[in-house]
Design an enzyme around this catalytic site. Sequence first.
Site, PDB file in Angstrom:
ATOM      1  N   ASP A  63       0.828  -1.189   0.000  1.00  0.00           N
ATOM      2  CA  ASP A  63       0.000   0.000   0.000  1.00  0.00           C
ATOM      3  C   ASP A  63       0.869   1.248   0.000  1.00  0.00           C
ATOM      4  O   ASP A  63       1.681   1.447   0.896  1.00  0.00           O
ATOM      5  CB  ASP A  63      -0.883  -0.041   1.246  1.00  0.00           C
ATOM      6  CG  ASP A  63      -1.840   1.127   1.274  1.00  0.00           C
ATOM      7  OD1 ASP A  63      -2.434   1.390   0.220  1.00  0.00           O
ATOM      8  OD2 ASP A  63      -1.979   1.758   2.321  1.00  0.00           O
ATOM      9  N   THR A  96      -3.106   5.109  -4.033  1.00  0.00           N
ATOM     10  CA  THR A  96      -2.063   5.868  -3.339  1.00  0.00           C
ATOM     11  C   THR A  96      -0.725   5.799  -4.062  1.00  0.00           C
ATOM     12  O   THR A  96       0.019   6.762  -4.077  1.00  0.00           O
ATOM     13  CB  THR A  96      -1.889   5.340  -1.902  1.00  0.00           C
ATOM     14  OG1 THR A  96      -1.794   3.924  -1.944  1.00  0.00           O
ATOM     15  CG2 THR A  96      -3.063   5.718  -1.055  1.00  0.00           C
ATOM     16  N   THR A  97      -0.441   4.641  -4.662  1.00  0.00           N
ATOM     17  CA  THR A  97       0.796   4.547  -5.436  1.00  0.00           C
ATOM     18  C   THR A  97       0.654   5.389  -6.701  1.00  0.00           C
ATOM     19  O   THR A  97       1.576   6.108  -7.101  1.00  0.00           O
ATOM     20  CB  THR A  97       1.080   3.085  -5.824  1.00  0.00           C
ATOM     21  OG1 THR A  97       0.854   2.262  -4.694  1.00  0.00           O
ATOM     22  CG2 THR A  97       2.488   2.914  -6.299  1.00  0.00           C
ATOM     23  N   ASP A 393      -8.775  -1.140   1.762  1.00  0.00           N
ATOM     24  CA  ASP A 393      -8.794  -0.541   0.418  1.00  0.00           C
ATOM     25  C   ASP A 393     -10.042  -0.965  -0.330  1.00  0.00           C
ATOM     26  O   ASP A 393     -10.738  -0.148  -0.931  1.00  0.00           O
ATOM     27  CB  ASP A 393      -7.565  -1.002  -0.389  1.00  0.00           C
ATOM     28  CG  ASP A 393      -6.352  -0.140  -0.104  1.00  0.00           C
ATOM     29  OD1 ASP A 393      -6.401   0.608   0.896  1.00  0.00           O
ATOM     30  OD2 ASP A 393      -5.373  -0.213  -0.865  1.00  0.00           O
TER      31      ASP A 393
END
Length: 557
Positions: A63, A96-97, A393
């Site tokens: 994550d 998020t990445t 997530d």
Amino acid sequence: FRFPQQPQIILLKEGTDTSQGRAQVVSNISACTAVADTVRTTLGPRGMDKLIHDDKGTTISNDGATIMRLLDIVHPAAKILVDIAKSQDSEVGDGTTTVVLLAAEFMKEAKPYVEDGVHCHNIIRSYRSAGNMAIERVKELAVSIEGKSLEEKKSLLAKCAATTLSSKLISGEKEFFASMVVDAVLAIGHDDRLNLIGIKKVPGGTMRDSFLVNGVAFKKTFSYAGFEQQPKKFLNPKILLLNIELELKSEKENAEIRLSDPLQYQSIVDAEWNIIYDKLDKCVQSGAKIVLSRLAIGDLATQYFADRDIFCAGRVTEEDLQRLSSATGGTVQTSVNNVIDEVLGTCEIFEEKQVGNERFNIFSGCPSGQTATIVLRGGADQFIEEAERSLHDAIMIVRRAVRNSTVVPGGGAIDMEISKHLRLHARSIAGKSQVFVNSFAKALEVIPRQLCDNAGFDATDVLNKLRQKHAADGGANYGVDINTGGIADSFANFVWEPAVVKINAINAATEAACLILSVDETVKNPKSESAQGDAAAMGGRGGGGMRGRGGRGMRRR
Ligand code: ADP
Ligand code: MG
């Protein structure tokens, strides 16, 4: 007559370190690129995990937000990337990445221009308008899943959840968990409170042993003798929720009583017993079959309830008690006087069950139905922790999809399509802006490129195919096919992402890139640096911690 010598103007304290100008922008960009490089390889279903070892232990994660948080980045500019990853995590819970990669790529594309002496504000202005156009385009391309039957909707949502899970450690069981997540989210309906979905972790067993309770479940609390005699299963019981102690208190530590006559002593002891028996009586009279309290329920009470076929549990956590309250419809009482029927909750089945090595109290079939608990099983602790983050997530994604109910094709398809759209638009611009919009468009391709790189495909080859496909009619949904190394219709393959994830990611990444491009001076005050060091050493206690945080916040603006 001579003028006195002109005094030297001292603006900043001695030892202050300043760097400014173009070199500063370039060095900030390099720092951000370095940060992005650390999370780069985690993107997508074939992404690698990171093992981060710090003083608090070892974490294995895929994550972006978690990794960025644990990296403990000190570079002031690169910290902005940590912030956008965090905000993406709290706003939409996924991507998020993506957001970090996009921001770094936008900056990287701008770097040669900055080095060549282009004024940053020209780039920023073009980037802002390109960002807005990109978001408009995502909105246009988003497909609504509204107006479908519940069954259809469920399967569509499960596909969304599966896409999120496919890049995680638990991808092997993604269908299993996806449908569990969808059931959990649909159970809580439109309630905003995330904590209505509880996740309980029980090490041991296999992932497949995980299960969903449509209600509340928690680990059996500490219990006293007599507990074994209590019934462990009820159908439609009345449930009393308390926030008081049911314990015989020996008051000798708390109170002082002076007696003149030794015979009076017994009356004091009796009074104590009378008080507790009175409380217990009232609980029993309320008709409740299950008594739960946030505070302790002692051995006397346990035995008393056992004799009357009542189940009890003390020291239930605040969170679980709240969830019980909203699930069973009961109200938490702070006194046992006047317990009326309305404040009692109920559920279809209460049961105490063995899960792995633990006993669990499980309340299912709750009337309001607005809670769900996922009991997560699996091998190592780190594994379950990561599984929990992955489920988080997925839960966020499904919640967003339920609320916004529009999706876009994933696997880089949407990114390629926006990129094409911006390139076409750039051609109609006269002036320098054309170049910058083109760079922005090129930067968007980082997502499909990275997906390929991480899966070991030839990125150049795949990207060429994608560009060609998107240029032709009807190729808008084509993205990287993670299974074959070619390209495929992401939409048809159910590689979907909620539109909000992309919109939020592009927005945040553009803002971050513009912010860093607009900073051409960093002033490092040696004093505040050491103050921060002290605060950290003190474990961020009180004023010291505050000062440190204030200092960081100031410098960013
Ligand atoms: P993030 O933290 O940004 O969500 P992930 O590691 O979850 O990063 O990767 C998300 C990316 O992987 C998205 O661009 C998504 O479209 C892509 N992706 C997910 N599943 C697939 C798949 N089965 N095939 C191709 N791309 C996928
Ligand atoms: Mg993801």
